[in-house]
Design an enzyme around this catalytic site. Structure first.
Site, PDB file in Angstrom:
ATOM      1  N   CYS A 373       0.805  -1.235   0.000  1.00 30.05           N
ATOM      2  CA  CYS A 373       0.000   0.000   0.000  1.00 30.05           C
ATOM      3  C   CYS A 373       0.833   1.279   0.000  1.00 30.05           C
ATOM      4  O   CYS A 373       0.556   2.171  -0.815  1.00 30.05           O
ATOM      5  CB  CYS A 373      -0.973   0.047   1.171  1.00 30.05           C
ATOM      6  SG  CYS A 373      -1.234  -1.465   2.058  1.00 30.05           S
ATOM      7  N   ARG A 402       7.111 -11.204   5.393  1.00 26.71           N
ATOM      8  CA  ARG A 402       6.651 -11.202   6.787  1.00 26.71           C
ATOM      9  C   ARG A 402       7.470 -12.236   7.529  1.00 26.71           C
ATOM     10  O   ARG A 402       7.800 -13.288   6.980  1.00 26.71           O
ATOM     11  CB  ARG A 402       5.176 -11.603   6.881  1.00 26.71           C
ATOM     12  CG  ARG A 402       4.248 -10.850   5.961  1.00 26.71           C
ATOM     13  CD  ARG A 402       3.521  -9.709   6.642  1.00 26.71           C
ATOM     14  NE  ARG A 402       2.812  -8.904   5.655  1.00 26.71           N
ATOM     15  CZ  ARG A 402       1.543  -9.111   5.305  1.00 26.71           C
ATOM     16  NH1 ARG A 402       0.850 -10.066   5.885  1.00 26.71           N
ATOM     17  NH2 ARG A 402       0.975  -8.342   4.392  1.00 26.71           N
ATOM     18  N   GLN A 420       1.295 -10.910  -3.433  1.00 27.53           N
ATOM     19  CA  GLN A 420      -0.144 -10.669  -3.352  1.00 27.53           C
ATOM     20  C   GLN A 420      -0.694 -10.273  -4.725  1.00 27.53           C
ATOM     21  O   GLN A 420      -0.016  -9.592  -5.482  1.00 27.53           O
ATOM     22  CB  GLN A 420      -0.431  -9.526  -2.381  1.00 27.53           C
ATOM     23  CG  GLN A 420      -0.080  -9.853  -0.943  1.00 27.53           C
ATOM     24  CD  GLN A 420      -0.343  -8.679  -0.028  1.00 27.53           C
ATOM     25  OE1 GLN A 420       0.081  -7.567  -0.310  1.00 27.53           O
ATOM     26  NE2 GLN A 420      -1.040  -8.928   1.062  1.00 27.53           N
ATOM     27  N   ASP A 422      -2.363  -7.874  -5.549  1.00 27.25           N
ATOM     28  CA  ASP A 422      -2.746  -6.669  -4.822  1.00 27.25           C
ATOM     29  C   ASP A 422      -3.233  -5.562  -5.756  1.00 27.25           C
ATOM     30  O   ASP A 422      -2.817  -5.489  -6.909  1.00 27.25           O
ATOM     31  CB  ASP A 422      -1.523  -6.155  -4.045  1.00 27.25           C
ATOM     32  CG  ASP A 422      -1.912  -5.504  -2.736  1.00 27.25           C
ATOM     33  OD1 ASP A 422      -3.115  -5.389  -2.465  1.00 27.25           O
ATOM     34  OD2 ASP A 422      -0.999  -5.105  -1.988  1.00 27.25           O
ATOM     35  N   HIS A 424      -4.813  -1.237  -5.227  1.00 31.90           N
ATOM     36  CA  HIS A 424      -5.343  -0.180  -4.379  1.00 31.90           C
ATOM     37  C   HIS A 424      -6.153   0.754  -5.237  1.00 31.90           C
ATOM     38  O   HIS A 424      -5.683   1.210  -6.272  1.00 31.90           O
ATOM     39  CB  HIS A 424      -4.214   0.534  -3.650  1.00 31.90           C
ATOM     40  CG  HIS A 424      -3.546  -0.369  -2.663  1.00 31.90           C
ATOM     41  ND1 HIS A 424      -2.423  -1.103  -2.966  1.00 31.90           N
ATOM     42  CD2 HIS A 424      -3.899  -0.713  -1.402  1.00 31.90           C
ATOM     43  CE1 HIS A 424      -2.110  -1.841  -1.925  1.00 31.90           C
ATOM     44  NE2 HIS A 424      -2.981  -1.642  -0.964  1.00 31.90           N
ATOM     45  N   LYS A 507     -14.661  -4.663   5.830  1.00 28.63           N
ATOM     46  CA  LYS A 507     -13.970  -5.531   4.875  1.00 28.63           C
ATOM     47  C   LYS A 507     -14.808  -6.734   4.495  1.00 28.63           C
ATOM     48  O   LYS A 507     -15.815  -7.038   5.145  1.00 28.63           O
ATOM     49  CB  LYS A 507     -12.645  -6.001   5.466  1.00 28.63           C
ATOM     50  CG  LYS A 507     -12.826  -6.867   6.694  1.00 28.63           C
ATOM     51  CD  LYS A 507     -11.515  -7.504   7.107  1.00 28.63           C
ATOM     52  CE  LYS A 507     -11.704  -8.388   8.319  1.00 28.63           C
ATOM     53  NZ  LYS A 507     -10.534  -9.136   8.692  1.00 28.63           N
ATOM     54  N   HIS A 553      -8.366  -1.495  -0.469  1.00 32.13           N
ATOM     55  CA  HIS A 553      -7.287  -2.476  -0.669  1.00 32.13           C
ATOM     56  C   HIS A 553      -7.978  -3.754  -1.114  1.00 32.13           C
ATOM     57  O   HIS A 553      -8.962  -4.148  -0.494  1.00 32.13           O
ATOM     58  CB  HIS A 553      -6.561  -2.834   0.622  1.00 32.13           C
ATOM     59  CG  HIS A 553      -6.068  -1.681   1.422  1.00 32.13           C
ATOM     60  ND1 HIS A 553      -4.735  -1.426   1.584  1.00 32.13           N
ATOM     61  CD2 HIS A 553      -6.719  -0.735   2.131  1.00 32.13           C
ATOM     62  CE1 HIS A 553      -4.586  -0.368   2.375  1.00 32.13           C
ATOM     63  NE2 HIS A 553      -5.782   0.069   2.720  1.00 32.13           N
TER      64      HIS A 553
END
Ligand SMILES: [Zn+2]
Ligand SMILES: [Zn+2]
Length: 696
Positions: A373, A402, A420, A422, A424, A507, A553
């Site tokens: 992000c 992580r 991911q 991912d 945004h 979410k 997200h």
């Protein structure tokens, strides 16, 4: 004179203290027979517990009132079985020292030390189970007795059990003033174990059980401490449930992505590279690429823009986003530049100082990115935006890192670096609902293509009693409604979970059920009012004033690693044609048809199909066996006669018989159509289905 309130609200009064078992008997003979334990004021306890004061009582049975198995009853049954197993093992291995034996979601284990080195092996399981069956047949009562702490400690010391003594010391540290034992039968006469309980009433009540496996462990998980043997077992209320569990385990074992990943050479984890870091082999990379291309193409259709960002970023970036220094324990430690390191060394800065000064922001460094992000936010912030430009949708298959404890990692589902799917979205307040809906429609297309039809969504909402949430409550109401509406539009089961929202926005989570009934938590869509504030993002509204965008997200499949791990198990390694690393294996019957095989292979490759010819000297039956083991969707068997008639004998994965013959060009066209259409194996329109559809 206890007054006992039952779950239906009725009250039973007694003149003298009474056991929960007696109350159960007073309610009915059926309940007394089914009773395994009791809940007194919400606390699970033995059925033999004496009730001497007013309380709320629920009798615990294996079946819940509202239907289904009661997990607490099952857990009590399993832990009771652990005692029985420990007694059985102690009969067969008298030197054993018992450590600790809790229940698990799938069974139970008991950690044991074997000081004489005579450790049970899998060959002993039948003997252990036979001893357990004897103890069950004797139907001895689990009998609890308590001793004052000091007296109990003295007893344990005299028995010389350092492990049990340690358990007792920890109980004392936690404030216990007494220690409790459970005798399997009569205290002082029968086998017993230091234990908090509770237990089912007697050994005859444990149902069906099995000793499952052995593993080695260390006392208190400390590798420098005593080596222990962990004996796993499982237990169910009935033989039928145990059998069903064994079938599911066998099916899961066949589908285990760690096993299939190795067997089919899809990915590799290498100690020299690091645990939890996936190496994608050429075959696995094909699957990942196909999937990314598919998702990427769908994203482009929906107006997403592709971006690329580096794997690291400055600490200051994550300080602004709030990822640092919080969540430090789930991140790799920061990277410090050479010059800075030299300066700090000259100052005599210790590691602890360095860590503190970085947390305070006095020393800068870089971090492996834990999230994409902040990078995407800086791309958005790099140019001015007008209300007409929004939504801006930035997508990246972004790799993040992580820190996971080494005990928790394995396969592709718990990793230390992952990519991911991912994106945004920077949107206006009035666009939130539409954009959340768009996110979900994409997910629906992809799940449908993969044949993952059983999934559900969870909508995480605010906890109505908490004030921890950022953003305008009116906007929250709208965003929560948008999430609900979007979830409903999917036409799949969904649940609303109050209190499950992040502090920065509501979410939606996705949970997929695989073929054998296990649930996989995949990714999420999250509305976020917080990061736009932290990064002071704005766009120019129609009124020419600066307005704050809302962020969404979304990484609906979570990570490529986890998702593909899930797909390997979903398909049991037999991927549909479009995802298969090798799509067609051409099998010449003999040297004579080698040239024709190469011609077919070349024709397929020219059309973008991943085809290989097997020119080994093996007989064709052996070649078929190899291709079947490699789970290749189609085999094209060609002999001299096929070469003459320009035909192909087609075999499909999972089908015993030869499907039949097909002209060379039709086969090539059919395979291309099936791959480009991303069809599921055997679905209408596939080469395989075209044979089934043929008359006679
Ligand atoms: Zn116990
Ligand atoms: Zn994000």
């Amino acid at each position: 004179m206890p007054r006992i309130t039952l779950p239906d609200g009725s009250v039973k009064s007694y003149d003298a203290p009474v056991t929960a078992a007696q109350v159960a008997a007073d309610i009915g003979a059926g309940l007394a027979k089914a009773a395994l334990g009791a809940k007194v004021d919400g606390v699970l306890t033995d059925l033999a517990t004496t009730l001497d004061r007013d309380c709320a009582l629920a009798i615990v049975t294996m079946k819940r009132r509202e239907g289904g198995i009661d997990p607490e009853a099952l857990s009590m049954l399993r832990h009771s079985t652990a005692h029985i197993m420990a007694e059985a093992i102690q009969r067969l291995f008298p030197q054993v020292r018992l450590v600790y034996g809790p229940a698990l979601d799938t069974g139970f284990y008991y950690d044991m030390a074997f000081p004489d080195g005579k450790v049970p092996s899998t060959d002993d399981f039948a003997r252990i189970e036979a001893e357990m069956a004897k103890i069950v047949a004797e139907d001895r009562r689990f009998t609890r007795y308590d001793l004052p702490l000091m007296e109990g400690m003295t007893k344990l010391r005299s028995e010389g059990s350092k492990y049990k003594l340690d358990n007792a010391e920890r109980a004392a540290e936690a404030g216990s003033t007494t220690l409790s034992w459970y005798a399997t039968g009569t205290p002082g006469k029968d086998w017993e174990d230091l234990c908090r309980g509770p237990h089912v009433p007697s050994t005859g009540r444990v149902g069906a059980f099995k000793v499952m496996s052995l593993a080695s462990s260390y006392w208190k998980g400390d590798e420098t401490s005593d080596r222990l043997t962990r004996v796993y077992g499982t237990a169910f209320a009935s033989k039928a449930e145990l059998d069903a569990h064994m079938v599911q385990l066998e099916e899961a074992r066949k589908r285990d992505h760690r096993v299939l990943g190795k067997q089919l050479r899809l990915f590799h984890i290498d100690d020299m590279v690091g645990q939890g870091l996936i190496l994608w082999t050429p075959k696995g990379s094909i699957i990942r690429n196909e999937l990314q291309n598919f998702i990427g193409a769908e994203l482009r259709k929906q107006g997403y823009q592709q971006v690329y960002t580096p794997h690291i970023g400055k600490l200051g970036l994550y300080r602004t986003s709030g990822h640092f220094p919080y969540y430090r324990e789930s991140q790799y430690p920061p990277i410090v530049e050479h010059d800075e390191m030299a300066r700090l060394a000259a100052e005599g800065c210790s590691c602890a100082d360095l860590s503190n000064r970085m947390a305070k922001g006095e020393v800068d460094g870089y971090m492996l990115k834990p999230m994409n992000c902040p990078h995407h936010i800086r791309i958005f912030a790099s140019a001015p935006h007008s209300y007409r430009d929004l939504p801006v949708r930035l997508a990246e298959f972004g790799t993040v890192y992580r820190w996971e404890q080494s005990g928790e990692i394995g396969g592709m589902t718990r990793v230390r670096g992952f990519t991911q799917d991912d994106a945004h979205l920077f949107v206006r307040e009035d666009q939130v609902a539409q954009e959340v809906l768009g996110c979900l429609s994409l997910v629906k297309i992809i799940f449908a293509t993969l044949g993952m039809n059983e999934y559900r969504v969870r909508v995480g909402l605010r906890d109505p009693d908490s004030a921890k949430y950022v953003g305008d409550p009116a906007n929250w109401d709208k965003a929560e409604q948008a999430c609900r509406d979007a979830a409903r539009s999917l036409g799949v089961p969904f649940s609303e979970d109050p209190g499950e929202a992040a502090f920065y926005g509501p979410k939606i989570d996705f949970v997929v059920k695989d073929v054998i009934g296990r649930s996989w938590q995949l990714g999420t869509v999250q509305v976020d009012y917080n990061l736009p504030i932290r990064f002071d993002l704005s766009y120019a509204g129609a009124d020419n004033q600066a307005h704050r965008p809302v962020m969404i997200h979304r990484a609906p499949f979570g990570s490529m690693e986890r998702f593909i791990g899930c797909l390997i198990e979903h398909f049991a390694g037999a991927f549909p044609l479009w995802l298969s690393p090798e799509q067609v294996r051409v099998l010449p019957i003999s040297e004579k048809s080698a040239a024709y095989a190469d011609e077919l292979c070349a024709a397929l490759k020219a059309r973008g199909i991943r085809a290989e010819a097997d020119h080994s000297n093996e007989r064709v039956q052996a070649k078929i066996k190899v291709a079947a083991e490699e789970k290749i969707p189609y085999m094209a068997v060609v002999g001299p006669r096929d070469a003459e008639s320009r035909a192909v004998s087609v075999r499909a994965r999972g089908v015993e018989a030869n499907l039949g013959e097909m002209p060379f060009d039709s086969f090539v066209d059919g395979v291309v159509r099936e791959a480009e259409g991303r069809l599921l194996s055997g679905a209408p329109g596939t080469v395989q289905a075209s044979f089934a559809a043929r008359p006679g």
